[in-house]
Design an enzyme around this catalytic site. Structure first.
Site, PDB file in Angstrom:
ATOM      1  N   TYR A 166       1.395   5.046  -2.728  1.00  0.00           N
ATOM      2  CA  TYR A 166       1.700   6.469  -2.468  1.00  0.00           C
ATOM      3  C   TYR A 166       3.073   6.826  -3.017  1.00  0.00           C
ATOM      4  O   TYR A 166       3.300   7.975  -3.414  1.00  0.00           O
ATOM      5  CB  TYR A 166       1.544   6.803  -0.982  1.00  0.00           C
ATOM      6  CG  TYR A 166       0.104   6.574  -0.572  1.00  0.00           C
ATOM      7  CD1 TYR A 166      -0.928   7.197  -1.272  1.00  0.00           C
ATOM      8  CD2 TYR A 166      -0.251   5.700   0.442  1.00  0.00           C
ATOM      9  CE1 TYR A 166      -2.252   6.954  -0.978  1.00  0.00           C
ATOM     10  CE2 TYR A 166      -1.576   5.443   0.748  1.00  0.00           C
ATOM     11  CZ  TYR A 166      -2.571   6.076   0.029  1.00  0.00           C
ATOM     12  OH  TYR A 166      -3.888   5.823   0.312  1.00  0.00           O
ATOM     13  N   HIS A 207       0.809  -1.217   0.000  1.00  0.00           N
ATOM     14  CA  HIS A 207       0.000   0.000   0.000  1.00  0.00           C
ATOM     15  C   HIS A 207       0.848   1.275   0.000  1.00  0.00           C
ATOM     16  O   HIS A 207       0.571   2.171  -0.805  1.00  0.00           O
ATOM     17  CB  HIS A 207      -1.090   0.035   1.064  1.00  0.00           C
ATOM     18  CG  HIS A 207      -2.106   1.066   0.656  1.00  0.00           C
ATOM     19  ND1 HIS A 207      -3.064   0.846  -0.311  1.00  0.00           N
ATOM     20  CD2 HIS A 207      -2.235   2.365   0.981  1.00  0.00           C
ATOM     21  CE1 HIS A 207      -3.741   1.942  -0.546  1.00  0.00           C
ATOM     22  NE2 HIS A 207      -3.270   2.890   0.225  1.00  0.00           N
TER      23      HIS A 207
HETATM   24 FE1  HAS Z   1      -6.135   1.979  -3.785  1.00  0.00          FE
HETATM   25  C1  HAS Z   1      -6.444  -1.468  -4.002  1.00  0.00           C
HETATM   26  C2  HAS Z   1      -7.971   1.987  -0.912  1.00  0.00           C
HETATM   27  C3  HAS Z   1      -5.603   5.370  -3.433  1.00  0.00           C
HETATM   28  C4  HAS Z   1      -3.771   1.844  -6.275  1.00  0.00           C
HETATM   29  N1  HAS Z   1      -5.292   0.466  -4.927  1.00  0.00           N
HETATM   30  C5  HAS Z   1      -5.581  -0.862  -4.877  1.00  0.00           C
HETATM   31  C6  HAS Z   1      -4.805  -1.550  -5.873  1.00  0.00           C
HETATM   32  C7  HAS Z   1      -4.016  -0.619  -6.487  1.00  0.00           C
HETATM   33  C8  HAS Z   1      -4.340   0.660  -5.892  1.00  0.00           C
HETATM   34  C9  HAS Z   1      -2.989  -0.878  -7.557  1.00  0.00           C
HETATM   35  O1  HAS Z   1      -8.864  -0.058   1.177  1.00  0.00           O
HETATM   36  C10 HAS Z   1      -4.893  -3.045  -6.190  1.00  0.00           C
HETATM   37  C11 HAS Z   1      -3.855  -3.823  -5.510  1.00  0.00           C
HETATM   38  C12 HAS Z   1      -3.936  -5.267  -5.910  1.00  0.00           C
HETATM   39  O2  HAS Z   1      -3.366  -5.623  -6.948  1.00  0.00           O
HETATM   40  O3  HAS Z   1      -4.599  -6.042  -5.207  1.00  0.00           O
HETATM   41  N2  HAS Z   1      -6.736   3.413  -2.460  1.00  0.00           N
HETATM   42  C13 HAS Z   1      -7.492   3.214  -1.365  1.00  0.00           C
HETATM   43  C14 HAS Z   1      -7.730   4.480  -0.682  1.00  0.00           C
HETATM   44  C15 HAS Z   1      -7.065   5.437  -1.404  1.00  0.00           C
HETATM   45  C16 HAS Z   1      -6.427   4.745  -2.509  1.00  0.00           C
HETATM   46  C17 HAS Z   1      -8.533   4.724   0.550  1.00  0.00           C
HETATM   47  N3  HAS Z   1      -4.944   3.334  -4.681  1.00  0.00           N
HETATM   48  C18 HAS Z   1      -4.846   4.674  -4.373  1.00  0.00           C
HETATM   49  C19 HAS Z   1      -3.844   5.293  -5.180  1.00  0.00           C
HETATM   50  C20 HAS Z   1      -3.313   4.301  -5.981  1.00  0.00           C
HETATM   51  C21 HAS Z   1      -4.025   3.087  -5.650  1.00  0.00           C
HETATM   52  C22 HAS Z   1      -3.467   6.750  -5.113  1.00  0.00           C
HETATM   53  C23 HAS Z   1      -2.241   4.338  -6.998  1.00  0.00           C
HETATM   54  C24 HAS Z   1      -1.511   5.358  -7.287  1.00  0.00           C
HETATM   55  N4  HAS Z   1      -7.056   0.538  -2.697  1.00  0.00           N
HETATM   56  C25 HAS Z   1      -7.701   0.752  -1.511  1.00  0.00           C
HETATM   57  C26 HAS Z   1      -8.084  -0.551  -0.944  1.00  0.00           C
HETATM   58  C27 HAS Z   1      -7.636  -1.539  -1.806  1.00  0.00           C
HETATM   59  C28 HAS Z   1      -7.003  -0.819  -2.905  1.00  0.00           C
HETATM   60  C29 HAS Z   1      -8.794  -0.802   0.315  1.00  0.00           C
HETATM   61  C30 HAS Z   1      -7.752  -3.067  -1.631  1.00  0.00           C
HETATM   62  C31 HAS Z   1      -9.033  -3.588  -2.075  1.00  0.00           C
HETATM   63  C32 HAS Z   1      -9.064  -5.100  -2.106  1.00  0.00           C
HETATM   64  O4  HAS Z   1     -10.067  -5.651  -1.668  1.00  0.00           O
HETATM   65  O5  HAS Z   1      -8.121  -5.763  -2.574  1.00  0.00           O
HETATM   66  C33 HAS Z   1      -6.998   6.922  -1.054  1.00  0.00           C
HETATM   67  O6  HAS Z   1      -5.663   7.333  -0.911  1.00  0.00           O
HETATM   68  C34 HAS Z   1      -7.738   7.783  -2.037  1.00  0.00           C
HETATM   69  C35 HAS Z   1      -7.832   9.220  -1.576  1.00  0.00           C
HETATM   70  C36 HAS Z   1      -8.147  10.110  -2.737  1.00  0.00           C
HETATM   71  C37 HAS Z   1      -9.105  11.037  -2.770  1.00  0.00           C
HETATM   72  C38 HAS Z   1      -9.331  11.832  -4.040  1.00  0.00           C
HETATM   73  C39 HAS Z   1      -8.852  13.269  -3.954  1.00  0.00           C
HETATM   74  C40 HAS Z   1      -9.069  13.944  -5.276  1.00  0.00           C
HETATM   75  C41 HAS Z   1      -8.161  14.754  -5.901  1.00  0.00           C
HETATM   76  C42 HAS Z   1      -8.511  15.319  -7.246  1.00  0.00           C
HETATM   77  C43 HAS Z   1      -9.040  16.737  -7.116  1.00  0.00           C
HETATM   78  C44 HAS Z   1      -9.418  17.290  -8.441  1.00  0.00           C
HETATM   79  C45 HAS Z   1      -9.292  18.593  -8.779  1.00  0.00           C
HETATM   80  C46 HAS Z   1      -9.661  19.005 -10.133  1.00  0.00           C
HETATM   81  C47 HAS Z   1      -8.773  19.627  -7.857  1.00  0.00           C
HETATM   82  C48 HAS Z   1      -9.970  11.307  -1.617  1.00  0.00           C
HETATM   83  C49 HAS Z   1      -6.845  15.111  -5.284  1.00  0.00           C
HETATM   84  C50 HAS Z   1     -10.709  20.095 -10.093  1.00  0.00           C
HETATM   85  C51 HAS Z   1     -11.991  19.477 -10.382  1.00  0.00           C
HETATM   86  C52 HAS Z   1     -13.132  19.733  -9.729  1.00  0.00           C
HETATM   87  C53 HAS Z   1     -14.408  19.174 -10.240  1.00  0.00           C
HETATM   88  C54 HAS Z   1     -13.214  20.549  -8.471  1.00  0.00           C
END
Ligand code: HAS
Length: 561
Positions: free
Chosen positions: A222, A218
């Site tokens: 990041y 995990h």
């Molecule tokens: Fe994940 C599984 C939970 C972030 C990658 N994740 C994976 C796997 C990968 C991966 C590769 O809790 C599969 C692994 C495998 O092969 O088994 N992930 C999360 C959570 C976050 C998260 C809570 N993941 C990522 C990131 C990755 C990534 C980043 C790659 C770079 N993930 C999980 C969980 C699993 C999981 C479980 C396991 C599930 C299972 O059962 O196997 C958080 O960090 C996400 C937080 C992000 C936000 C979004 C913020 C939005 C932003 C954009 C703003 C846009 C703007 C544009 C400003 C809250 C920053 C303006 C537009 C407007 C409209 C205003």
């Protein structure tokens, strides 16, 4: 100050070699989408087996490309921002080890001796050279941080009271997280898997391997994300025509990632036995906390984009949106970062779904997962890598980007492709379609007793999206190759290469986010608190499993030689 000549050559190699390997990675991605949709109904295509191709896709794209890019961007940023020469011998040794390790692992994959996917879970067993390659690669990637630290300490001595440049904070955070999380996986590879694959040890404690892997796995996500966050906090506001809305928000975000990236890997193991629900519960809470720096990033970057839009003449509540440089040749890098952000909105939300213990039961090991990570790793991270690589390669070679129009089409096309691809995979995931399964031989094959016609739509959306993503890659390589072949631009000859760096709009002075040491110390303590009990239980109660397996054979193997 221009970067040292030798360092420029090393950075170029670190960008171009993995991008070349990525051609295979991307090709196998498109093939995966075709297997998924049942267009390929065979165990192999063009001599490469399904699991072999999936391993190549995962290892090249998720480990090799991302790590090399982080190292290359780190060298360029640290040297530029600290205005100091960096150790060339350190950079060279690091590059040679990383290249050597990648070649060893890639050769084993393409020889069909390491079809263990990028998670290399036992009892799947690979050739010892695959594990050795991984270990050498990891050791090579440790070197940069250790050579930057003395340069940074000297800089601090010479600039008392000055804030560390934001780019340096971003890159140090990236490699501090990497250093912390690669220790458990190095242990797994060197102490468990390598001796086991050599036939030297009687077996392997599988639960321990999985736990050590996710202790790394995990924070790994990041480690992928942080170089892109560094580009978001330093380059995006400037490209948008404005300033970074809050300096504090950027520094706090990076420090929070040091603190929270590591002690939460158990959210990948909710379904695993042998780990108490208390441990899983604690790490769920920590997982939800790690979304906070990303939510803070969303608000800070939205405010920074607004500042940029208003600086460019945008007025009213929403008028500034229209003024952002969505398609301006001079600022071709902007859409790479902007589209990544839009994609990440959806990747982030689905991450929070995954992290919720009960909802995870519905989507675990289904095609929902690849949908999620193509909106995170395949969204902001990948577009950051493409844009950042093109910027650095052309900048270091003093060449123009040939056809900025085509270069700008790439991120929009990629965004459309990932949305279609992921929507299809989300849909099927909710209906129970498994991940990592050759659907062409089973569920998407009308001749199979397990045929699922209700998965046809999602799988075909996945294939259409995958092909659009593949086309975006073809366009990217067309721009890259044409730019490489172009003559150097005389206007750039005497302009030192520089990564764009934004100024802060609110430059708050918060001592708490100006020193890495307390954050690293608490992070180590948190890791011990989160992992002591589960690892103690697994070591005490875990079964030692003897034989290894390969995916093409139900019979056990002793070694893969
Ligand atoms: Fe994940 C599984 C939970 C972030 C990658 N994740 C994976 C796997 C990968 C991966 C590769 O809790 C599969 C692994 C495998 O092969 O088994 N992930 C999360 C959570 C976050 C998260 C809570 N993941 C990522 C990131 C990755 C990534 C980043 C790659 C770079 N993930 C999980 C969980 C699993 C999981 C479980 C396991 C599930 C299972 O059962 O196997 C958080 O960090 C996400 C937080 C992000 C936000 C979004 C913020 C939005 C932003 C954009 C703003 C846009 C703007 C544009 C400003 C809250 C920053 C303006 C537009 C407007 C409209 C205003």
């Amino acid at each position: 100050m221009e970067l040292q000549k030798n360092l420029r050559v090393i950075i170029l190699a670190e960008l171009l070699v993995p991008l070349t390997l990525f051609i295979f990675g991307a090709y196998h991605g498109v093939l995966q989408a075709m297997y998924q949709a049942g267009v390929i109904r065979a165990t192999k295509f063009a001599g490469i087996d399904y699991y072999q191709g999936l391993t190549a896709h995962g290892v090249i794209n998720a480990i090799v490309l991302t790590t090399f890019f982080a190292v290359a961007l780190g060298y360029a940023t640290v040297s530029q921002e600290l205005k100091s020469p960096l150790s060339i011998s350190g950079a060279l040794i690091s590059m040679v080890l990383m290249l050597g390790g990648s070649v060893m692992a890639a050769v084993m994959i393409f020889m069909g001796k390491a079809s263990v996917l990028y998670t290399f879970y036992p009892p799947l067993m690979a050739h010892p050279l695959f594990y050795l390659g991984l270990a050498v690669f990891i050791v090579g990637s440790w070197i940069p941080l250790w050579t930057w630290i003395p340069v940074y300490l000297r800089w601090r001595k010479e600039h008392p009271g000055r804030k560390t440049p934001m780019g340096v904070v971003g890159m140090f955070t990236t490699f501090i997280v990497w250093q912390m999380c690669t220790l458990p996986v190095a242990f797994e590879v060197l102490v468990q898997l390598l001796p086991w694959s050599l036939g030297w040890t009687p077996g392997v404690n599988i639960m321990l391997s999985r736990t050590l892997f996710w202790f790394f796995g995990h924070p790994l996500v990041y480690f992928w994300l942080l170089p892109t966050y560094m580009m978001y906090y330093t380059m995006l506001p400037k490209l948008a025509g404005g300033k970074l809305f809050s300096d504090f928000a950027g520094r706090f975000t990076f420090m929070a990632f040091i603190l929270l990236s590591c002690p939460l890997g158990l959210h990948h193991q909710f379904a695993d036995p042998g780990i108490t629900t208390t441990s899983k519960g604690i790490q769920t809470v920590l997982t939800l906390f790690v979304a906070i720096p990303s939510l803070l990033t969303a608000f800070t970057l939205a405010a920074s984009l607004e500042l940029g839009g208003r600086n460019r003449g945008g007025q009213g509540l929403f008028g500034w949106w229209k003024k952002l440089p969505y398609f301006e040749g001079e600022r071709w890098l902007f859409p790479y970062l902007f589209c990544g952000l839009i994609i990440f909105l959806f990747g982030g939300i689905t991450g929070i779904v995954n992290a919720s213990y009960s909802m995870n039961n519905v989507i675990h090991n289904t095609s929902w997962l690849p949908a999620h990570f193509h909106l995170t790793l395949g969204g902001p991270v990948f577009l950051g890598i493409l844009g950042g690589s093109l910027f650095m390669i052309t900048g270091l070679l003093k060449r123009p980007v040939v056809s900025t129009t085509m270069a700008m089409i790439v991120p929009y096309m990629w965004m459309i492709g990932t949305f279609i691809f992921s929507s299809g995979l989300f849909l099927n995931g909710l209906r129970g379609a498994p991940r990592r399964t050759n659907m062409g031989m089973t569920y998407l094959n009308p001749a199979s007793p397990s045929y699922r016609p209700d998965w046809w739509l999602g799988a075909n959306m996945g294939m259409i999206g995958g092909c659009i993503m593949g086309l975006a890659c073809v366009l990217f390589f067309t721009v890259l190759i044409r730019s490489l072949l172009a003559a150097p631009d005389p206007a750039l000859a005497n302009v030192p290469f520089a990564l764009p760096m934004s100024e802060p709009y609110h430059d708050e002075n918060m001592p708490a986010v100006r020193n890495f040491t307390p954050w690293v110390t608490v992070a180590v303590l948190l890791c011990v608190a989160a992992y002591y009990v589960p690892i103690r239980d697994i070591v005490k109660n875990g079964e030692i499993t003897k034989p290894g397996f390969t995916p093409d054979n139900p019979a056990a193997v002793q070694t893969v030689h």
